[in-house]
Design an enzyme around this catalytic site. Structure first.
Site, mmCIF file in Angstrom:
data_model
loop_
_atom_site.group_PDB
_atom_site.id
_atom_site.type_symbol
_atom_site.label_atom_id
_atom_site.label_comp_id
_atom_site.label_asym_id
_atom_site.label_seq_id
_atom_site.Cartn_x
_atom_site.Cartn_y
_atom_site.Cartn_z
ATOM 1 N N ASN A 1 -0.178 10.843 5.813
ATOM 2 C CA ASN A 1 -1.366 10.501 6.583
ATOM 3 C C ASN A 1 -2.396 11.613 6.714
ATOM 4 O O ASN A 1 -3.491 11.376 7.222
ATOM 5 C CB ASN A 1 -0.963 9.972 7.954
ATOM 6 C CG ASN A 1 -0.415 8.568 7.844
ATOM 7 O OD1 ASN A 1 -1.109 7.665 7.425
ATOM 8 N ND2 ASN A 1 0.861 8.400 8.169
ATOM 9 N N LYS B 1 4.013 -6.819 4.032
ATOM 10 C CA LYS B 1 3.747 -5.428 3.646
ATOM 11 C C LYS B 1 3.435 -4.679 4.925
ATOM 12 O O LYS B 1 2.983 -5.263 5.913
ATOM 13 C CB LYS B 1 2.595 -5.315 2.650
ATOM 14 C CG LYS B 1 1.236 -5.742 3.120
ATOM 15 C CD LYS B 1 0.462 -4.701 3.913
ATOM 16 C CE LYS B 1 0.447 -3.374 3.201
ATOM 17 N NZ LYS B 1 -0.078 -2.335 4.129
ATOM 18 N N THR C 1 1.019 -8.472 13.506
ATOM 19 C CA THR C 1 0.821 -7.172 12.896
ATOM 20 C C THR C 1 0.902 -7.223 11.395
ATOM 21 O O THR C 1 1.502 -8.109 10.837
ATOM 22 C CB THR C 1 1.889 -6.181 13.344
ATOM 23 O OG1 THR C 1 1.442 -4.879 12.973
ATOM 24 C CG2 THR C 1 3.208 -6.434 12.687
ATOM 25 N N SER D 1 -5.785 8.641 2.945
ATOM 26 C CA SER D 1 -4.665 7.825 2.460
ATOM 27 C C SER D 1 -4.834 6.401 2.935
ATOM 28 O O SER D 1 -5.528 6.143 3.891
ATOM 29 C CB SER D 1 -3.341 8.390 2.959
ATOM 30 O OG SER D 1 -3.199 8.159 4.346
ATOM 31 N N THR E 1 0.877 -1.189 0.000
ATOM 32 C CA THR E 1 0.000 0.000 0.000
ATOM 33 C C THR E 1 0.908 1.232 0.000
ATOM 34 O O THR E 1 1.353 1.650 -1.062
ATOM 35 C CB THR E 1 -0.974 0.008 1.208
ATOM 36 O OG1 THR E 1 -0.236 -0.065 2.412
ATOM 37 C CG2 THR E 1 -1.947 -1.142 1.112
ATOM 38 N N GLU F 1 6.356 4.791 7.122
ATOM 39 C CA GLU F 1 5.889 5.959 6.375
ATOM 40 C C GLU F 1 6.729 7.182 6.723
ATOM 41 O O GLU F 1 6.754 7.632 7.867
ATOM 42 C CB GLU F 1 4.402 6.208 6.683
ATOM 43 C CG GLU F 1 3.508 5.159 6.016
ATOM 44 C CD GLU F 1 2.054 5.256 6.417
ATOM 45 O OE1 GLU F 1 1.225 4.655 5.713
ATOM 46 O OE2 GLU F 1 1.734 5.905 7.428
#
Lengths: 394, 394
Positions: free
Chosen positions: B389, B171, B182, B394, B145, B266
Site C-alpha cells: 500500500n 475479489k 463490501t 497501488s 486486483t 493484503e
C-alpha cells in the site's frame, strides 16, 4: 532546569521494572502542596495507577508529588496490582514525609504484568536523594518506552502581577488515540490558581491537544495528563487578559507536547495536519478527520509519498459525516487536488512529488456543508511500526 | 464449469485498463433474464458503476448480464466517469442484443482515474465471443486486483422440486471493512425465486458474511454484492424447509467467499475468528469485535504470534461497549487467558507458542453483561501490507 517553574524539583532513578540499562522512574516534587488537575483515559479497563490517582485527586486537589514509571503499565493486574500500586506510594510518602494521598502515580508499558515490590524498595531511596539534581530532559527521558526522544515544552508569560512559567513533559509513541486524555503528560506551573479553574483549563487544553492526535487508533488503559500549580511565583490571574494568557500558555505547552508524540510515532516518518472545515457540525468534522487520520490506506500512501487522494476521499465517504460529495474540496500540502466530485486537472505526480517529501503535510478538507471544524494530527504507517509491534511483547 | 448453475455463461478478456499481461474484464450472462438482487457500499462517494447498477436495479429487477472490470474503480471521476460507464454498457447491450438497463456494471481498482473508451471498444467484441468458453475460476481470476488467488464457492442442494445450484465469485484483499456490503461479489443460482425474496435473502446473507469481515477498516467506494437467480432449473422453493435450505446455501457461499477475502488480506498471514458473546446487546457486541479486529496493535501481535492479550483487553476497553471489566473472560486459540480482571495463572509463552502458529486463530470474548453476540473475521497487519500500500499508487 532553568525553565522549570519555581518550587518544583525533579528526580530520576533506575528501578529495573523492565529496562536494565537506563532510568525508568521519575519523580516530580512540589515544595509546597500544589493545586492538581487531571484528565484520565476513557478506556473501560483502567490501570491500577489511574484508579489510585483518580481516587487521590477526588480526596483532595492538594498534591505534592507525581511518581511515574516506564516499562510496566500495571494495568489488568487485578486487586493485587492495585495493592502493589498503593504500597509503592506509601513507601514514597514515608521517604518524603508527606501523606500517600498527596502523591499521584502513573505508569506505562506492558499490560498485565505485576511489578515486583523489591524494585520499588531498592530504587525509591535513591530517587528521593536525587531530587533537585535532575533536569527536565532527564526526567522526560526516564518516562520513555518506545519513544525515541524525550518530550518537553515550556512557556514563560508576563501576567499583571509578574512572570510565571509553565513546563510540561510527556511520553508516548504507540497505542495513541486519545478519546479524552491520552498517554502520560505532566504539566507544572508556579502560577497561583485554584483547583476548579485549573481543572477546567487543563480539560480544555487537553481536548485540543492530546485528544486531537492519533498514531494507531488505540486508546490506552493508562493515559493521563496531570497538572500541578504550586503558586510559588506568588502571581495569580487577576484580569481577563491574565486568564487568557495563562490558558493559552497551558494550551501551547500541551499542543507542543502532543505534536512531539505524533512526530515520535512508532516507526513514523510523517505528521499529517488534518484540518476539516465546512462540516455540518463539529462532531461530523471530528468523524471525518479521524476517519482520514486512522485510515491505514491513507497512512501507507503518506509513507510512500504518494498523492493518492482517492484514499482520503474514500475515508471521508465512510466516516459517517453527512455531506454532499459534489461540494467537497481537498487540498494536500497546500495545493487543491479534488473538487466538484473529481480531480483537479494537473500532473498530480509532478506537482506533489516535491511537496510530499516534508515531514509535516497539511491535509485541508472542506466538506462544504456548514461551520463545523476539527483539527487532528496523525502519523503515517510504516514497516518499522509493524516491526516494533510484532516483536514479541513489545 | 461443471458447478455453475444452469443457464449461465461466463467470459473473460484482456482490456488493458491498467494491467497489461492478464485478463481484467469478466462477463456473466444469463440466457434468460434473471431476478437480480444487490447490496451496495454505504460510502458517501459512490463509484460510477455503483450508481449505474443501483439505477438499473431500481428500474427493473430482471437482469441478464454483469460486466466487471479490475484495475480502475471509476470512482470520484465526476459526471464524465458516469457517462463513460453508461457508454460501456450500451456498447455491450448492442453486442448481446439486450437492453442496457438489463446490465449491471461493477469496477474495482484505483480511485479517480477515467477509463479510456478505446479499451472498451477493442475488448468487448472478443469478450462476448468468449462467452461459454470461460470457467468460473478464469472469470474469478479476471476480476482480481491485489488478490493472490481467485475466490469462488458453490453449493448444490436438493429441494422438494429437484436439484438447484448456487455459485459465487468475489475479489478483495485491501480497503476491506464492509459496513453494509463490501468489495465485489457475484452469486448465481438457477433456483426459481422472485425478486423481493431474493433481495431479502441476499441482504441477510451479506450481513453475516461480507459485512462481518475486516482487513484494514476502510470501506470502499465500489463495494457491491450482486446476485442473479435465473430459474433455469425450473425448481423453486415450495416448503419452509426449501426456503431454509436455499437461504443456508446462499449464506454458506457468501461466508466461504468472505473467508477467502480475509485469508487473502493484503500481506496477511492470519485470520482471527473473533466471537463476542455476553454483550449487553448486539450493537455492543459488534463494537467490541470491531475494536479488536481493527486494532493495529492486536493485528501486529497476531503477526508476531505473540499472546499479548493486554492489547485485546485494551481494545475492548476503548470500544464503547458497556460492561464490567471484572466480568470479562477472554480465550485465545481455545485457551482461557484473562478473567476476573487479571491474567489466568500459567506460562503464557509456553502454552501459546504452538497454538498461535496456525493461520486461523479463535478469539473468544465473553463480556458477561447480556445476550448480545457478534462474529467477525479479521486479518493481521504485516510489513507486506505496508509494502503493497505504500508502493506508489497501488
Amino acid at each position: 532546569m532553568h525553565d522549570l517553574p519555581q518550587g518544583f524539583d525533579l528526580a530520576a532513578a533506575q528501578a529495573g521494572f523492565r529496562y536494565r540499562d537506563r532510568p525508568d522512574l521519575a519523580l516530580v516534587f512540589s515544595r509546597v502542596p500544589a493545586r492538581a488537575a487531571g484528565v484520565f483515559t476513557t478506556n473501560t479497563f483502567q490501570a491500577a495507577p489511574v484508579q489510585v490517582a483518580r481516587a487521590n485527586l477526588e480526596g483532595s486537589d492538594l498534591i505534592q508529588a507525581l511518581l511515574v514509571n516506564a516499562g510496566q503499565a500495571n494495568a489488568c493486574t487485578g486487586v493485587d496490582g492495585l495493592a502493589d500500586c498503593r504500597k509503592s506510594i506509601e513507601m514514597l510518602a514515608g521517604l518524603l514525609d508527606i501523606s500517600a494521598g498527596s502523591i499521584l502515580p502513573a505508569s506505562t508499558g506492558v499490560i498485565g504484568v505485576r511489578m515486583p515490590m523489591s524494585c520499588w524498595e531498592i530504587s525509591l531511596p535513591g530517587l528521593v536523594e536525587n531530587l533537585g539534581k535532575c533536569t527536565g530532559e532527564q526526567a522526560a527521558t526516564a518516562i520513555m518506552t518506545t519513544d525515541t526522544f524525550p518530550k518537553t515544552a515550556s512557556r514563560e508569560i508576563e501576567l499583571e502581577g509578574g512572570r510565571v512559567r509553565f513546563w510540561g513533559m510527556t511520553k508516548g509513541a504507540g497505542m495513541i488515540c486519545p478519546d479524552m486524555a491520552t498517554m502520560l503528560a505532566f504539566v507544572l506551573t508556579d502560577t497561583e490558581i485554584n483547583g476548579p479553574e485549573w481543572q477546567a483549563m487543563l480539560r480544555q487544553a487537553a481536548e485540543q491537544s492530546f485528544n486531537a492526535i492519533t498514531v494507531d487508533g488505540d486508546t490506552s488503559t493508562n493515559d493521563c495528563v496531570l497538572a500541578l500549580a504550586n503558586g510559588a511565583s506568588a502571581v495569580g490571574c487577576r484580569t481577563r487578559d491574565d486568564w487568557n494568557m495563562a490558558g493559552k500558555a497551558l494550551y501551547e505547552v500541551c499542543r507542543e507536547l502532543a505534536y512531539q508524540i505524533v512526530k515520535d510515532a512508532e516507526g513514523g516518518t510523517k505528521v499529517m495536519h488534518i484540518r476539516v472545515t465546512g462540516a455540518a457540525n463539529s462532531l461530523d468534522a471530528r468523524k471525518a478527520a479521524r476517519a482520514v487520520g486512522n485510515s491505514s490506506l491513507v497512512k501507507t500512501a503518506m509513507f510512500g509519498t504518494d498523492p493518492n487522494w482517492g484514499r482520503i476521499v474514500a475515508a471521508l465517504g465512510r466516516s459517517g459525516a453527512g455531506f454532499d460529495p459534489a461540494n467537497v474540496r481537498l487540498s494536500l500540502a497546500g495545493r487543491e487536488i479534488f473538487c466538484n466530485g473529481g480531480p483537479v486537472d494537473m500532473d498530480v505526480d509532478e506537482v506533489f512529488a516535491p511537496l510530499l517529501k516534508s515531514r509535516d503535510i497539511r491535509v485541508d478538507i472542506d466538506l462544504g456543508s456548514g461551520d463545523g471544524e476539527y483539527f487532528l494530527m496523525a502519523s503515517d504507517l510504516t514497516p518499522e511500526y509493524i516491526r516494533i509491534n510484532s516483536d514479541y511483547r513489545s
